[in-house]
Design an enzyme around this catalytic site. Structure first.
Site, mmCIF file in Angstrom:
data_model
loop_
_atom_site.group_PDB
_atom_site.id
_atom_site.type_symbol
_atom_site.label_atom_id
_atom_site.label_comp_id
_atom_site.label_asym_id
_atom_site.label_seq_id
_atom_site.Cartn_x
_atom_site.Cartn_y
_atom_site.Cartn_z
ATOM 1 N N PHE A 1 -0.709 -2.468 -4.617
ATOM 2 C CA PHE A 1 0.577 -3.139 -4.383
ATOM 3 C C PHE A 1 0.484 -3.937 -3.091
ATOM 4 O O PHE A 1 0.131 -3.394 -2.052
ATOM 5 C CB PHE A 1 1.747 -2.152 -4.302
ATOM 6 C CG PHE A 1 3.069 -2.864 -4.173
ATOM 7 C CD1 PHE A 1 3.699 -3.415 -5.282
ATOM 8 C CD2 PHE A 1 3.669 -3.031 -2.928
ATOM 9 C CE1 PHE A 1 4.899 -4.101 -5.162
ATOM 10 C CE2 PHE A 1 4.870 -3.727 -2.797
ATOM 11 C CZ PHE A 1 5.485 -4.261 -3.916
ATOM 12 N N LYS B 1 6.170 -2.487 7.255
ATOM 13 C CA LYS B 1 6.999 -1.279 7.111
ATOM 14 C C LYS B 1 7.401 -0.615 8.438
ATOM 15 O O LYS B 1 8.427 -0.939 8.986
ATOM 16 C CB LYS B 1 6.334 -0.309 6.157
ATOM 17 C CG LYS B 1 6.319 -0.863 4.717
ATOM 18 C CD LYS B 1 6.416 0.218 3.658
ATOM 19 C CE LYS B 1 6.854 -0.342 2.322
ATOM 20 N NZ LYS B 1 5.789 -0.954 1.520
ATOM 21 N N ASP C 1 -4.881 -3.779 3.682
ATOM 22 C CA ASP C 1 -3.421 -3.760 3.639
ATOM 23 C C ASP C 1 -2.966 -2.391 4.139
ATOM 24 O O ASP C 1 -2.989 -1.403 3.404
ATOM 25 C CB ASP C 1 -2.945 -4.014 2.205
ATOM 26 C CG ASP C 1 -1.418 -4.009 2.089
ATOM 27 O OD1 ASP C 1 -0.749 -3.504 3.016
ATOM 28 O OD2 ASP C 1 -0.903 -4.495 1.070
#
Ligand SMILES: *Cc1c(COP(=O)(O)O)cnc(C)c1O
Length: 387
Positions: free
Chosen positions: A123, A239, A210
């Site tokens: 993702f 995040k 990532d």
């Protein structure tokens, strides 16, 4: 727009690992805004830093120097062992920067149609390039035509990458999560990233990690790659970097750090003083409160507790995790568990259909972690017994 299947609850206030809804009911938060609120809710030093910055200067744009952004860039570069940082506002944007960097790197080498190796079940975000990089048909369906220049391989599978390396001269980079989050807490052995590093070195490819979900202490070290002994060429963060104030970052090292020149990339909001103040306060708190080590310890406590209480339970495939990134895989779809837990005052998440995912705040204490275990294990047992 109708983009979310929202749960029927609205939180009005939080403190540490606790949230309260409009009726005053209290919830134990084991999701932390999807790995965003690492410092928990209403952290006093974070709130103070944001307040002070808001009263001083929120935004000027990247037309001018931004000392707070320079301080944050230097701090992140030092923590990660990287050279340069580009700031944006989200994980998808951070990955967009990495993808553009890799393409430009390729063009500079005379590769006109550069391609990036990406993983199944990955993702990377919801923009056109990042949803193309994402290894989920659900995320892509209906948004074709997708972006070209991506080659997909299974996660944790070195052989298929070597196979591609043998014939595809367009590859310029590998983009990979050190631990797959949305993919169901998939944890490869440390040798995986080490092998990827070796392959990238031997072909002149960029290794791009990532760490949007794994970064800032989540897996028990500031960045997940630090548990493998390698350093990436490019790393993306978002995040928990700003503890809820939107900020993303794309870090680069060595040759990758020299690719972008003025005019190649940019962002209006990226790295504004308010977001940088939040990120600086976040990093300071993670270091001062020793939250990386705490994440490792509390994560182990939760995994051990769940393993003990769920031992021998039919339907439990396994408990796994890295620090406070924890998955409990069941043998059946278990999305209904989210509502059952919510009714009891516990906030959990389910991803990849059948994996209960926990991403608690890094500030979670031992007794609070024990409460998560004591609430969740019986819920899972009852759920499995009823179906
Ligand atoms: C959440 C996430 C993203 C996307 O971040 P946004 O801020 O929602 O754009 C990208 N990569 C990973 C690994 C993520 O977990």
């Amino acid at each position: 727009m109708n983009t979310y299947a929202r749960l029927p609850v609205a939180f009005t206030r939080g403190e540490g690992v606790w949230l309260w809804d409009e009726q005053g009911k209290r919830y134990l938060d084991a999701v932390a805004g999807v790995a965003v609120n690492g410092l928990g809710h209403a952290h006093p030093k974070l709130a103070q830093a944001i307040c002070e910055q808001a009263k001083t200067l929120i935004h000027t744009s990247n037309l001018y120097q931004i000392p707070k952004q320079e301080r944050l860039g230097a701090k992140l570069a030092q923590l990660a062992g990287m050279d340069k940082v580009f700031f944006c506002n989200s994980g998808a944007e951070a990955n967009e920067a990495a993808i553009k960097l890799a393409r430009l790197y390729g063009h500079n080498k005379g590769i006109d149609t550069p391609a990036i190796i990406v993983m199944e079940k990955s993702f990377h975000g919801r923009t056109m390039a990042t949803l193309t990089a994402t290894g989920s048909r659900k995320v892509q369906a209906g948004f074709e035509p997708l972006v070209s220049g991506f080659v997909r391989v299974p996660y944790n599978d070195i052989a298929s990458i070597n196979q591609i390396a043998g014939h595809n001269k367009n590859i310029v980079a590998i983009l990979v999560e050190p631990v797959q989050g949305e993919g169901g807490i998939q944890i490869p052995p440390p040798s995986y990233l080490q092998e990827l590093r070796r392959i990238c070195d031997s072909h002149g490819w960029l290794l791009m990690l990532d760490e949007v979900q794994t970064g800032i202490g989540r897996t028990g070290s500031m960045f997940a790659f630090q548990q493998t002994g390698i350093t990436p060429d490019v790393m993306t963060l978002a995040k928990s970097l700003g503890s809820g104030v939107p900020i993303g970052a794309c870090l680069a090292k060595g040759i990758a750090a020299e690719v972008f020149k003025p005019g190649n990339h940019g962002s209006t909001f990226g790295g504004n003083p308010l977001a940088c103040a939040a990120a600086l306060a976040t990093l300071a708190a993670v270091e001062e409160q020793n939250l990386c080590q705490q994440a490792a310890e509390i994560g182990a406590l939760i995994r051990d507790g769940l393993n003990n209480q769920l031992a021998g339970t039919a339907g439990v495939v396994g408990v796994r995790g890295a620090g406070l990134m924890i998955g409990v895989e069941l043998d059946r779809p278990c999305g209904d568990l989210v509502k059952l837990a919510l009714a009891q005052g516990l906030i959990i998440n389910v991803t990849a259909v059948s994996v209960v995912r926990l991403l608690p705040p890094l500030v979670m204490k031992r007794d609070e972690a024990q409460q998560v275990v004591d609430m969740l294990a019986p819920l899972i047992k009852d759920f499995l017994a009823q179906k």
